[in-house]
Scaffold this active site. Structure first.
Site, PDB file in Angstrom:
ATOM      1  N   LYS A  15      -3.573   4.466  14.325  1.00 52.99           N
ATOM      2  CA  LYS A  15      -4.977   4.334  13.921  1.00 52.99           C
ATOM      3  C   LYS A  15      -5.712   5.667  14.099  1.00 52.99           C
ATOM      4  CE  LYS A  15      -5.288   0.237  12.323  1.00 52.99           C
ATOM      5  NZ  LYS A  15      -5.807  -0.070  10.991  1.00 52.99           N
ATOM      6  N   ILE A  53       0.824  -1.221   0.000  1.00 55.26           N
ATOM      7  CA  ILE A  53       0.000   0.000   0.000  1.00 55.26           C
ATOM      8  C   ILE A  53       0.855   1.267   0.000  1.00 55.26           C
ATOM      9  CG2 ILE A  53      -2.124  -0.924   1.025  1.00 55.26           C
ATOM     10  CD1 ILE A  53      -1.068   0.262   3.746  1.00 55.26           C
ATOM     11  N   TYR A  55       0.635   1.717  17.797  1.00 54.15           N
ATOM     12  CA  TYR A  55      -0.483   1.259  16.950  1.00 54.15           C
ATOM     13  C   TYR A  55      -1.711   2.144  17.140  1.00 54.15           C
ATOM     14  CZ  TYR A  55      -4.387  -1.793  15.502  1.00 54.15           C
ATOM     15  OH  TYR A  55      -5.538  -2.298  14.929  1.00 54.15           O
ATOM     16  N   ASN A  96     -12.488  -6.249  19.444  1.00 58.17           N
ATOM     17  CA  ASN A  96     -11.649  -7.418  19.124  1.00 58.17           C
ATOM     18  C   ASN A  96     -12.418  -8.392  18.228  1.00 58.17           C
ATOM     19  OD1 ASN A  96     -10.369  -6.104  21.446  1.00 58.17           O
ATOM     20  ND2 ASN A  96      -8.934  -7.800  21.287  1.00 58.17           N
ATOM     21  N   ALA A 108      -2.818  -3.392   7.300  1.00 59.43           N
ATOM     22  CA  ALA A 108      -2.113  -2.740   8.411  1.00 59.43           C
ATOM     23  C   ALA A 108      -1.188  -3.744   9.075  1.00 59.43           C
ATOM     24  CB  ALA A 108      -3.118  -2.225   9.457  1.00 59.43           C
TER      25      ALA A 108
HETATM   26  P1  NAD Z   1      -4.544  -9.454   9.115  1.00 59.30           P
HETATM   27  O1  NAD Z   1      -3.111  -9.365   9.526  1.00 59.30           O
HETATM   28  O2  NAD Z   1      -5.145 -10.792   8.919  1.00 59.30           O
HETATM   29  O3  NAD Z   1      -4.822  -8.570   7.827  1.00 59.30           O
HETATM   30  C1  NAD Z   1      -4.009  -7.489   7.427  1.00 59.30           C
HETATM   31  C2  NAD Z   1      -3.700  -7.665   5.960  1.00 59.30           C
HETATM   32  O4  NAD Z   1      -2.948  -6.532   5.514  1.00 59.30           O
HETATM   33  C3  NAD Z   1      -2.855  -8.909   5.661  1.00 59.30           C
HETATM   34  O5  NAD Z   1      -3.419  -9.630   4.601  1.00 59.30           O
HETATM   35  C4  NAD Z   1      -1.496  -8.336   5.298  1.00 59.30           C
HETATM   36  O6  NAD Z   1      -0.765  -9.186   4.416  1.00 59.30           O
HETATM   37  C5  NAD Z   1      -1.888  -7.010   4.687  1.00 59.30           C
HETATM   38  N1  NAD Z   1      -0.818  -6.003   4.723  1.00 59.30           N
HETATM   39  C6  NAD Z   1      -0.066  -5.646   5.798  1.00 59.30           C
HETATM   40  N2  NAD Z   1       0.812  -4.694   5.455  1.00 59.30           N
HETATM   41  C7  NAD Z   1       0.595  -4.430   4.128  1.00 59.30           C
HETATM   42  C8  NAD Z   1       1.207  -3.543   3.196  1.00 59.30           C
HETATM   43  N3  NAD Z   1       2.209  -2.735   3.559  1.00 59.30           N
HETATM   44  N4  NAD Z   1       0.735  -3.526   1.924  1.00 59.30           N
HETATM   45  C9  NAD Z   1      -0.279  -4.358   1.544  1.00 59.30           C
HETATM   46  N5  NAD Z   1      -0.873  -5.218   2.389  1.00 59.30           N
HETATM   47  C10 NAD Z   1      -0.438  -5.256   3.666  1.00 59.30           C
HETATM   48  O7  NAD Z   1      -5.356  -8.629  10.231  1.00 59.30           O
HETATM   49  P2  NAD Z   1      -6.916  -8.369  10.439  1.00 59.30           P
HETATM   50  O8  NAD Z   1      -7.216  -8.792  11.828  1.00 59.30           O
HETATM   51  O9  NAD Z   1      -7.682  -8.914   9.300  1.00 59.30           O
HETATM   52  O10 NAD Z   1      -6.958  -6.764  10.419  1.00 59.30           O
HETATM   53  C11 NAD Z   1      -7.567  -6.019   9.359  1.00 59.30           C
HETATM   54  C12 NAD Z   1      -7.686  -4.576   9.787  1.00 59.30           C
HETATM   55  O11 NAD Z   1      -8.552  -4.461  10.928  1.00 59.30           O
HETATM   56  C13 NAD Z   1      -6.385  -3.896  10.209  1.00 59.30           C
HETATM   57  O12 NAD Z   1      -6.392  -2.571   9.734  1.00 59.30           O
HETATM   58  C14 NAD Z   1      -6.433  -3.904  11.724  1.00 59.30           C
HETATM   59  O13 NAD Z   1      -5.653  -2.874  12.277  1.00 59.30           O
HETATM   60  C15 NAD Z   1      -7.902  -3.697  11.950  1.00 59.30           C
HETATM   61  N6  NAD Z   1      -8.381  -4.177  13.236  1.00 59.30           N
HETATM   62  C16 NAD Z   1      -8.355  -5.515  13.520  1.00 59.30           C
HETATM   63  C17 NAD Z   1      -8.873  -5.942  14.749  1.00 59.30           C
HETATM   64  C18 NAD Z   1      -8.860  -7.399  15.138  1.00 59.30           C
HETATM   65  O14 NAD Z   1      -9.273  -7.700  16.285  1.00 59.30           O
HETATM   66  N7  NAD Z   1      -8.446  -8.319  14.279  1.00 59.30           N
HETATM   67  C19 NAD Z   1      -9.423  -5.025  15.642  1.00 59.30           C
HETATM   68  C20 NAD Z   1      -9.377  -3.661  15.330  1.00 59.30           C
HETATM   69  C21 NAD Z   1      -8.892  -3.254  14.101  1.00 59.30           C
HETATM   70  C1  UD1 Z   2      -6.551  -6.487  19.091  1.00 61.67           C
HETATM   71  C2  UD1 Z   2      -6.057  -6.490  17.654  1.00 61.67           C
HETATM   72  C3  UD1 Z   2      -5.779  -5.064  17.228  1.00 61.67           C
HETATM   73  C4  UD1 Z   2      -7.041  -4.261  17.449  1.00 61.67           C
HETATM   74  C5  UD1 Z   2      -7.500  -4.336  18.899  1.00 61.67           C
HETATM   75  C6  UD1 Z   2      -8.852  -3.661  19.101  1.00 61.67           C
HETATM   76  C7  UD1 Z   2      -4.848  -8.454  16.857  1.00 61.67           C
HETATM   77  C8  UD1 Z   2      -3.566  -9.187  16.814  1.00 61.67           C
HETATM   78  N1  UD1 Z   2      -4.837  -7.289  17.532  1.00 61.67           N
HETATM   79  O1  UD1 Z   2      -5.531  -6.000  19.979  1.00 61.67           O
HETATM   80  O2  UD1 Z   2      -5.441  -5.043  15.847  1.00 61.67           O
HETATM   81  O3  UD1 Z   2      -6.887  -2.948  17.035  1.00 61.67           O
HETATM   82  O4  UD1 Z   2      -7.703  -5.709  19.231  1.00 61.67           O
HETATM   83  O5  UD1 Z   2      -9.224  -3.770  20.430  1.00 61.67           O
HETATM   84  O6  UD1 Z   2      -5.837  -8.871  16.286  1.00 61.67           O
HETATM   85  N2  UD1 Z   2      -3.297 -12.186  25.467  1.00 61.67           N
HETATM   86  C9  UD1 Z   2      -2.932 -13.207  26.330  1.00 61.67           C
HETATM   87  N3  UD1 Z   2      -2.321 -14.297  25.793  1.00 61.67           N
HETATM   88  C10 UD1 Z   2      -2.062 -14.429  24.470  1.00 61.67           C
HETATM   89  C11 UD1 Z   2      -2.429 -13.373  23.590  1.00 61.67           C
HETATM   90  C12 UD1 Z   2      -3.037 -12.268  24.144  1.00 61.67           C
HETATM   91  O7  UD1 Z   2      -3.144 -13.119  27.548  1.00 61.67           O
HETATM   92  O8  UD1 Z   2      -1.497 -15.457  24.054  1.00 61.67           O
HETATM   93  C13 UD1 Z   2      -3.989 -11.010  26.040  1.00 61.67           C
HETATM   94  C14 UD1 Z   2      -3.325  -9.691  25.665  1.00 61.67           C
HETATM   95  O9  UD1 Z   2      -2.310  -9.350  26.576  1.00 61.67           O
HETATM   96  C15 UD1 Z   2      -4.528  -8.745  25.737  1.00 61.67           C
HETATM   97  C16 UD1 Z   2      -5.703  -9.613  25.270  1.00 61.67           C
HETATM   98  O10 UD1 Z   2      -5.281 -10.969  25.463  1.00 61.67           O
HETATM   99  O11 UD1 Z   2      -4.761  -8.307  27.045  1.00 61.67           O
HETATM  100  C17 UD1 Z   2      -6.055  -9.405  23.809  1.00 61.67           C
HETATM  101  O12 UD1 Z   2      -4.856  -9.472  23.057  1.00 61.67           O
HETATM  102  P1  UD1 Z   2      -4.844  -9.433  21.444  1.00 61.67           P
HETATM  103  O13 UD1 Z   2      -5.709 -10.503  20.900  1.00 61.67           O
HETATM  104  O14 UD1 Z   2      -3.422  -9.377  21.010  1.00 61.67           O
HETATM  105  O15 UD1 Z   2      -5.658  -8.118  21.162  1.00 61.67           O
HETATM  106  P2  UD1 Z   2      -5.452  -6.564  21.471  1.00 61.67           P
HETATM  107  O16 UD1 Z   2      -4.096  -6.245  21.976  1.00 61.67           O
HETATM  108  O17 UD1 Z   2      -6.651  -6.152  22.263  1.00 61.67           O
END
Ligand code: NAD
Ligand code: UD1
Length: 314
Positions: A150, A59, A146, A175, A80
């Site tokens: 955001k 990106i 992070y 989450n 991201a």
């Molecule tokens: P993910 O890691 O599965 O997806 C992220 C994707 O972005 C991956 O496919 C990765 O290859 C791609 N990517 C990373 N850097 C890139 C780059 N420089 N250029 C092109 N592609 C790139 O994670 P996800 O959980 O699907 O997260 C998607 C979005 O949602 C992110 O923006 C994340 O910050 C946001 N988000 C996720 C959560 C969660 O709980 N999973 C919560 C809040 C926000």
């Molecule tokens: C997650 C997302 C982040 C998003 C945020 C929104 C991922 C990797 N991160 O962060 O992109 O913006 O939610 O709220 O999807 N933990 C343990 N043991 C483990 C792993 C985690 O105890 O093995 C704890 C962590 O310390 C934390 C909680 O579980 O307190 C959640 O952790 P994690 O799933 O990494 O999520 P966030 O840090 O909340």
């Protein structure tokens, strides 16, 4: 605004992005995925064959972005570096992707006539404000690079709307969990790690006392929120929480997953992670009122579906 004919999904081979791509393809939208495969996987979208276009790239690559956004009416920006703790380990790299990358996506969008950009923001922006649940009008208090990144993305979105008339919507996901969340790194989402441990009959590591809370939302519900954000006129310019309003503590989450997997294993404990939020639960009144969004999947059923997928990925 109505129908989406052509969309770009950045991060579309990732966990959330690939479910979004599935849904867009199902409603007849032509989708281009831009992803550098850093944490995403081709196999998450392979089943769609030539119904979508996949472009492997970054990106931050301006020229490429200009090419792939051409003709799109909506951009869903999911790409991201998603791990809070990874951003603490390497703030420069996550800044480059999460901030510079986001500006490039917004800039290419406004230069190429995209109508609306829907951005994946995060509940991490709230930090440790003790007030619960989190409402969008609370002052953000980021605790990690992070979260700052955001939040900066949200400000850029608002500025691009004001300066260039680009419609933007920021979704503060809480989450997210569900099938395809990759458990392979220590930075992965906690439910994916706990599922992997439970399936292998191994003890998980809990960071801190396990009493920290989270609001877990099923990935298909997040996809529905994205579609509403892209199609509803009232969404333009908005910042919306995307959660369930339900709270669970990490220790109870492990007990629940253990119960569903029929394993009883005591967790190991390590010190809390730097930058970790203590309490997190959403107020979803704004998105309910403005866009009619209601999460449909209960945590327990979502965990059952997710566990089934980890046992037998399809
Ligand atoms: P993910 O890691 O599965 O997806 C992220 C994707 O972005 C991956 O496919 C990765 O290859 C791609 N990517 C990373 N850097 C890139 C780059 N420089 N250029 C092109 N592609 C790139 O994670 P996800 O959980 O699907 O997260 C998607 C979005 O949602 C992110 O923006 C994340 O910050 C946001 N988000 C996720 C959560 C969660 O709980 N999973 C919560 C809040 C926000
Ligand atoms: C997650 C997302 C982040 C998003 C945020 C929104 C991922 C990797 N991160 O962060 O992109 O913006 O939610 O709220 O999807 N933990 C343990 N043991 C483990 C792993 C985690 O105890 O093995 C704890 C962590 O310390 C934390 C909680 O579980 O307190 C959640 O952790 P994690 O799933 O990494 O999520 P966030 O840090 O909340």
């Amino acid at each position: 605004m109505g129908k989406i004919s052509r969309a770009l999904v950045t991060g579309g081979t990732g966990f959330i992005g690939s479910h979004l791509v599935d849904e867009l393809a199902a409603i007849g939208c032509r989708v281009t995925v831009l992803d550098n495969l850093s944490t995403g996987h081709r196999h998450n979208i392979d089943h769609l064959g030539d119904r979508i276009d996949f472009v492997e790239g970054d990106i931050r690559d301006d020229g490429l972005l200009n090419r792939v956004v051409k003709g799109c009416d909506v951009v869903f920006h999911q790409a991201a570096v998603v791990s809070v703790s990874q951003s603490v380990q390497d703030p420069s790299h996550s800044c480059e992707v999460n901030d510079l990358g986001t500006v490039r996506v917004l800039d290419a969008s406004r230069r190429n006539g995209v109508r609306r950009v829907v951005m994946a923001s995060s509940s991490a922006v709230y930090g440790d404000d003790p007030r619960m649940p989190k409402t969008e009008d609370m002052a953000p208090k980021p605790l990690s690079p992070y979260a700052v990144q955001k939040l900066a993305g949200e400000f850029y979105a608002s500025v691009f709307a004001g300066l260039y008339g680009l419609e933007t919507v920021c979704l503060r996901y809480f989450n997210v969990f569900g099938p395809r969340q990759d458990p392979s790194s220590p930075y992965s989402g906690v439910i994916s790690i706990f599922m992997k441990k439970a399936t292998a009959g191994e003890a998980p590591t809990i960071y801190g006392d396990g009493l920290q809370s989270r609001d877990f939302i099923y990935v298909k519900d997040v996809v529905r929120a994205n579609l509403l954000a892209a199609t509803e006129a009232a969404a333009a310019g908005g910042v919306f929480n995307v959660g369930t309003g339900e709270i669970i503590r990490i220790l109870d989450l492990w007990k629940m997953i253990g119960g569903l997997s029929k394993v009883q294993i005591d967790p190991l404990f390590d010190p809390p992670r730097a930058g970790d939020i203590r309490e997190s639960v959403s107020d979803i009144g704004r998105i309910r009122q403005a866009l009619g969004f209601r999460p449909q999947m209960a945590l327990r059923q979502g965990l059952v579906n997710t566990l089934a997928w980890y046992r037998n990925p399809a």
